[in-house]
Design a protein around this motif. Structure first.
Motif, PDB file in Angstrom:
ATOM      1  N   ASP A 147       8.924  13.780  -1.983  1.00  0.00           N
ATOM      2  CA  ASP A 147       7.728  12.955  -2.203  1.00  0.00           C
ATOM      3  C   ASP A 147       6.560  13.758  -2.767  1.00  0.00           C
ATOM      4  OD1 ASP A 147       9.042  10.734  -1.341  1.00  0.00           O
ATOM      5  OD2 ASP A 147       8.130  10.686   0.650  1.00  0.00           O
ATOM      6  N   PHE A 150       3.232   7.415  -0.201  1.00  0.00           N
ATOM      7  CA  PHE A 150       4.096   8.106   0.744  1.00  0.00           C
ATOM      8  C   PHE A 150       3.729   9.573   0.964  1.00  0.00           C
ATOM      9  CE2 PHE A 150       6.461   4.763  -1.459  1.00  0.00           C
ATOM     10  CZ  PHE A 150       6.724   3.929  -0.388  1.00  0.00           C
ATOM     11  N   HIS A 190      10.225   3.026   4.352  1.00  0.00           N
ATOM     12  CA  HIS A 190       8.873   3.248   4.862  1.00  0.00           C
ATOM     13  C   HIS A 190       8.868   4.094   6.128  1.00  0.00           C
ATOM     14  CE1 HIS A 190       6.706   0.431   2.160  1.00  0.00           C
ATOM     15  NE2 HIS A 190       7.874  -0.187   2.128  1.00  0.00           N
TER      16      HIS A 190
END
Length: 515
Positions: free
Chosen positions: A119, A230, A140
């Motif tokens: 990420d 994220f 998530h």
């Protein structure tokens, strides 16, 4: 009822719920090189036709992507299931960054699978003011580390099972590459241990415009979220500059470590090919096909209106004489096997090229295919399984030059139409993953793909799987092949113990509908 819809129905019954790189060409005052070339070529052909060119060679497929990034002047839209680190990826990344430096809007849409543990790195790329990155159907929960991600997946297996398998590279909304290749060294013959056999299609004209529209549909979907969602702290431009310096150093190191590979991958910088290819396109009727992003939201079987399979099945149903399928992962299900057997018995020539157990990169999938071989062969369907090729380089351009595994997805129908894309003939592509591809109506292109397929089916590259009677009169599978110019047959399926075990597990626990 069309074959793929039949498969969907039977599956439903069994389912639970740096410094910028300058362009190589001088840009004309009235537009980009790409636009001027495409417009000039389009004027020579009937309105509504699209220009296409096969990219079966891994180096050409890489070159086309790199040159499109280098030539783009307004936009680059990249949509991929997997992006693996490696020399080819870093070389393409440098071109993408250079495009952004000169003002090109870059949008990168990745399946969340690629973002595992990446990420922050991906968000660093998005620190460039002209680059946006989104993740499709992202997890998530628990993105911090491997343990928490595994737990998050376990708590939402249904979502995790549904992935964006599309592969698309678009420049200026006018030129697109669609097919089976992800981004990584194994797809561009730059990985010494494994090279995937694959096929792409370079497209311009109406079909490319439609492919660009498919990207927009996914990019604007509520399922596609910005990478910044994220990460706790957004990387800065200073972070990006540091990463770019590291990228440049890694490319210098790669050139020193393997100059031959480096020179091959960067040959386009010295001898560009793209404009020649654009001047040598085949202009034909072509249709872009893709699954709706909402396909992954279905709690059970997606509606037919959402599926690429609905349109493709109509084309397969219309076949009258010859159907050739090339699929890395082939899992027909019982209903699909029955349909193919029925068509073969009615006189349609049906030939399939897929991976052998020893060559597949996912042995478990073989467990969903193997049980149907006897029935298919008995009905007249011809089966060919790509051999593992570890020892010698091969001239067949549809395969790689090292140990190879089939990754191509194509269908040739009555030597007139050909479909090329990301779609495998298995339940995963039909039900769970989203896919994209192009159907071309052209005897010339269909024959080219057919000849490549026949080369792939040759004894030097593949096993010709047959039914033969043993001394007791019982029919059994045998694998005919060739080595050193001599034909011989195997009475036991080629493949190691671990691969056999994986295939057996898949058959035993009934993973077919998940493959």
């Amino acid at each position: 009822m069309p074959v793929l819809l039949l498969l969907l129905l039977v599956l439903l019954n069994g389912c639970s719920s740096a410094l910028p790189v300058q362009p190589s060409y001088t840009l004309p005052a009235d537009g980009t090189v790409l636009s001027s070339h495409i417009a000039r070529q389009a004027e020579l052909h009937a309105k509504g036709l699209s220009g296409v060119r096969l990219l079966p060679n891994s180096t050409d497929a890489f070159t086309a992507r790199a040159e499109l990034a280098r030539q783009a002047q307004s936009s680059l839209d990249l949509q991929y299931y997997i992006v693996q680190d490696g020399l080819s990826t870093r070389t393409l990344l440098k071109e993408v960054l250079a495009a952004a430096d000169r003002g090109v809007r870059v949008r990168i849409l990745l399946d969340d699978t690629t973002a595992d543990g990446q990420d922050t790195l991906i968000a660093t790329l998005a620190a460039h003011p002209n680059i946006s990155v989104r993740l499709f159907n992202p997890l998530h929960l628990g993105r911090m580390n491997g343990v928490t991600r595994s737990l998050g997946r376990f708590l939402n297996l249904s979502q995790q099972h549904r992935r964006m398998h599309n592969k698309l590279w678009m420049a200026d909304g006018k030129v697109g590459i669609v097919g089976g290749r992800n981004i990584g060294d194994e797809y561009f013959d730059a990985e010494p241990q494994l090279n995937f056999t694959d096929l792409d299609l370079l497209t311009v004209g109406p079909v490319a415009k439609d492919l660009a529209g498919s990207f927009d549909e996914y990019w604007n979907s509520a399922l596609s979220l910005p990478i910044k969602t994220f990460v706790w702290t957004l990387p800065s431009r200073r972070d990006l500059a540091q990463r770019r310096r590291a990228l440049d150093r890694s490319l210098v190191d790669a050139q020193a470590a393997d100059p031959e590979l480096y020179q091959r991958l960067t040959h386009y910088q010295r001898t560009p090919q793209l404009l020649n290819w654009l001047d040598d396109l085949i202009w034909v009727p072509a249709i872009a096909m893709w699954d709706a992003p909402a396909k992954v939201l279905a709690s059970d079987m997606p509606g037919p209106e959402l599926l690429l399979a609905t349109r493709l099945s109509q084309e397969i149903e219309a076949v009258q004489h010859e159907l050739m399928l090339v699929s890395a992962y082939f899992v027909p299900t019982q209903r699909g096997a029955d349909y193919l057997a029925e068509r073969a018995e009615s006189g349609v020539s049906i030939q399939l090229l897929t991976n052998s157990l020893e060559a597949t990169d996912v042995p478990a999938v073989h467990g969903g295919y193997a049980p149907y071989r006897h029935e298919l062969l008995a009905s007249g369907v011809k089966l060919y399984e790509l051999r593992r090729q570890p020892e010698q380089k091969v001239a067949f351009s549809l395969t790689g030059d090292s140990e190879s595994s089939l990754h191509t997805k194509a269908a040739i129908m009555d030597r007139q139409k050909v479909f090329i894309g990301s779609f495998n003939f298995d339940p995963r592509s039909m039900l769970w993953n989203t896919e994209v591809g192009v159907l071309v109506d052209s005897k010339v292109l269909a024959e080219r793909v057919r000849q490549l397929t026949l080369e792939g089916m040759s004894p030097a590259l593949s096993y010709d799987v047959r039914l033969e009677r043993d001394e007791t009169g019982e029919e059994r599978l045998v694998w005919w092949t060739e080595r050193d110019g001599k034909r011989y047959r195997l009475y036991h399926e080629p493949g190691g113990v671990w691969r056999r075990f994986n295939a057996w597990i898949a058959r035993t626990v009934g993973l077919e509908r998940m493959l």
